[in-house]
Design an enzyme around this catalytic site. Structure first.
Site, PDB file in Angstrom:
ATOM      1  N   GLU A  79       0.686  -1.266  -0.045  1.00  0.00           N
ATOM      2  CA  GLU A  79       0.032   0.060  -0.094  1.00  0.00           C
ATOM      3  C   GLU A  79       0.879   1.283   0.043  1.00  0.00           C
ATOM      4  O   GLU A  79       0.713   2.072   1.038  1.00  0.00           O
ATOM      5  CB  GLU A  79      -0.857  -0.063   1.322  1.00  0.00           C
ATOM      6  CG  GLU A  79      -1.985  -1.009   1.087  1.00  0.00           C
ATOM      7  CD  GLU A  79      -3.031  -0.918   2.227  1.00  0.00           C
ATOM      8  OE1 GLU A  79      -2.910  -0.324   3.120  1.00  0.00           O
ATOM      9  OE2 GLU A  79      -3.704  -2.006   2.159  1.00  0.00           O
TER      10      GLU A  79
ATOM     11  N   GLU B  78      -4.965  -8.533   0.818  1.00  0.00           N
ATOM     12  CA  GLU B  78      -5.530  -8.465   2.213  1.00  0.00           C
ATOM     13  C   GLU B  78      -7.132  -8.183   1.717  1.00  0.00           C
ATOM     14  O   GLU B  78      -7.339  -7.449   0.927  1.00  0.00           O
ATOM     15  CB  GLU B  78      -5.313  -6.874   2.600  1.00  0.00           C
ATOM     16  CG  GLU B  78      -3.874  -7.074   3.455  1.00  0.00           C
ATOM     17  CD  GLU B  78      -3.604  -5.529   3.980  1.00  0.00           C
ATOM     18  OE1 GLU B  78      -4.422  -4.804   4.266  1.00  0.00           O
ATOM     19  OE2 GLU B  78      -2.453  -5.387   4.046  1.00  0.00           O
TER      20      GLU B  78
HETATM   21  O1  IFM Z   1      -4.067  -2.791   9.234  1.00  0.00           O
HETATM   22  C1  IFM Z   1      -3.925  -2.038   7.859  1.00  0.00           C
HETATM   23  C2  IFM Z   1      -2.838  -2.899   7.181  1.00  0.00           C
HETATM   24  O2  IFM Z   1      -1.569  -2.433   7.737  1.00  0.00           O
HETATM   25  C3  IFM Z   1      -3.160  -2.312   5.772  1.00  0.00           C
HETATM   26  N1  IFM Z   1      -3.979  -2.328   5.041  1.00  0.00           N
HETATM   27  C4  IFM Z   1      -5.327  -2.207   5.921  1.00  0.00           C
HETATM   28  C5  IFM Z   1      -5.288  -2.840   6.976  1.00  0.00           C
HETATM   29  C6  IFM Z   1      -6.746  -2.419   7.906  1.00  0.00           C
HETATM   30  O3  IFM Z   1      -6.682  -1.145   8.214  1.00  0.00           O
END
Ligand code: IFM
Length: 458
Positions: free
Chosen positions: A176, A357
């Protein structure tokens, strides 16, 4: 329905894809703890947490989930889940306490132990180089605002690929990049806490350059590595139909969805941001940024909303419509947006997609029996995995799915208030309690496992 307990949603059945990978994701800063142990240097987040008002309840990640010491138990939980892969990140300041120069043998040894435990459990490691914990020593030299950081990052990538590439095939450069630059340099919500449009453009370009140089560095060290980057992509909607809000949503979309994936894969910057970026782009940069990649990591949770505002970038975050169903931490639940994002990502970037994710945050607590019932998370996962199956049937090339996250952990500015784990962590005692969603996910994986024929062939 096979494997399904009476009260839980049916397991989504994916179209048959040999080799489809089920996994879980974490990141170093959010779980490791041991912040000043075995020679680890401070990261920008260690200092940020100590600034008043930056993190809810004044929480820090000094101990977090104590995964640094408890990794054998955590790998045991992964084995129980039946996952094929585990995505984690390496802590740059644990490897290079000063960000560069002298490598820390004890820091490297921790990841050796982790990789050995994963190998023993039959779980493939997916290693991400950067999940936001920049060494403070590098921030002191300008951090992502300095063009030199691209070379520092490539040196770090070289060491990691040489050291761990005998056991790791899957490497990601960044997790990210949109969040760490937008929140860290334009909005001031994340470390290092800067809110300035020019700093944001500089940092973004240097992150992209660092990605390209690190990709080459890994490839040089390990020609057979499978290299990707992990992008958070979510539809950006205007808060109202006004032209100003529509423009704000378009700008957020450029910053959030296209500023990193477009230059690294398509060798182009979003036209909306070219004027801001051009002062930082040197001849040859676009070719250095757009290096061949093997896969696309997609993180996705929910649509996001923008409104026009007098902020450094001309937009501000807006609330989702009230009628939208929401997770426990107030994020809209919209599985169709996930399906559409997967299809759009497939069409735009033409790389095999791994969902690196996806998950749901809440304020879970154990009930009187000590169990942690999280039906909301189960419903979310069932709907989103179902939406992924729809995208696969519609032609998207999706090769794997990782839940965020294995454990409740340090959720950045929200501290420990927002819990994303399928395993509850009682932070005072560090006791792990698998939530109801843990059992559901294990059964979902089992239900989607290819059936063996009589001859033993899938
Ligand atoms: O915890 C975060 C992660 O570090 C990056 N993506 C989103 C998750 C939830 O907010």
């Amino acid at each position: 329905m096979d494997h399904t307990a009476p009260t839980e949603p049916a397991f989504p059945h994916l179209p048959s894809r040999p080799g489809f990978i089920w996994g879980v994701s974490t990141s170093a800063y959010q779980i490791e703890g041991a912040a000043s142990e075995d020679g680890r240097g401070p990261s920008v987040w260690d200092l940020f947490c100590r600034q008043k008002g930056r993190v809810r309840n004044g929480d820090t990640a000094d101990i977090a989930c104590d995964h640094y010491h408890r990794y054998p138990e955590d790998v045991g939980l992964m084995r129980r889940l039946g996952i094929g892969a585990y995505r984690f990140s390496v802590s740059w300041p644990r490897i290079f306490p000063q960000g560069r120069g002298h490598a820390n043998a004890k820091g490297l040894a921790f990841y050796d132990r982790l990789l050995d435990a994963l190998a023993e459990a039959g779980i493939e490691p997916w290693l991400c180089l950067y999940h936001w914990d920049l060494p403070q020593a590098l921030d002191d030299r300008g951090g992502w605002l300095s063009r030199d950081i691209a070379g520092w990052f490539a040196d770090y990538a070289t060491l990691i690929a040489h050291r761990f590439g005998d056991r790791v095939t899957r490497f990601a450069t960044f997790n990210e990049p949109n969040v760490c630059t937008l929140f860290g340099y334009a909005l001031g919500w994340n470390a290092p806490g800067i809110a300035d449009a020019e700093c944001f453009a500089r940092a973004a370009h240097h992150v992209n350059l660092a990605h390209g140089m690190a990709t080459d560095a890994i490839r040089a060290a390990r020609p057979h590595a499978a290299i990707g980057a992990i992008h958070n992509r979510q539809p950006c909607h205007p808060a109202t139909a006004s032209p100003a809000d529509t423009l704000a949503a378009r700008r957020l979309d450029a910053c959030w969805n296209r500023l990193y994936a477009d230059p690294t894969i398509r060798a182009e910057y979003p036209p909306e941001l070219e004027a801001q970026l051009s002062p930082w782009i040197a001849p040859g940069d676009m070719a250095a940024i757009a290096r061949p990649l093997d896969w696309f990591g997609l993180n996705h949770y929910s649509p996001i909303y923008a409104r026009a505002a007098e902020t450094p970038l001309g937009f501000a975050w807006a609330d989702a419509p009230r009628e939208a169903p929401q997770t426990g931490v107030g994020w809209p639940i919209h599985p169709e947006a996930f399906r559409d994002t997967l299809l759009e990502t497939h069409r735009r970037y033409r790389l095999p997609i791994f969902v690196t994710e996806n998950g749901s945050g809440g304020h879970d607590t154990p009930d009187e029996t000590g169990a942690v019932p999280d039906e909301g998370r189960i419903a979310y996962l069932a709907a989103y995995i179902g939406a992924m199956a729809d995208a696969m049937r519609a032609g998207a090339d999706i090769r794997g799915y990782f839940v965020w996250s294995l454990l409740d952990n340090f959720e950045w500015g929200s501290g420990y208030d927002n819990r994303f784990g399928i395993v509850y962590v009682d932070f005072p005692t560090q006791r792990r309690i698998p939530k109801a969603s843990f059992g559901w996910y294990a059964r979902c994986i089992a239900a989607n496992r290819p059936k063996l024929s009589r001859a033993g062939v899938a």
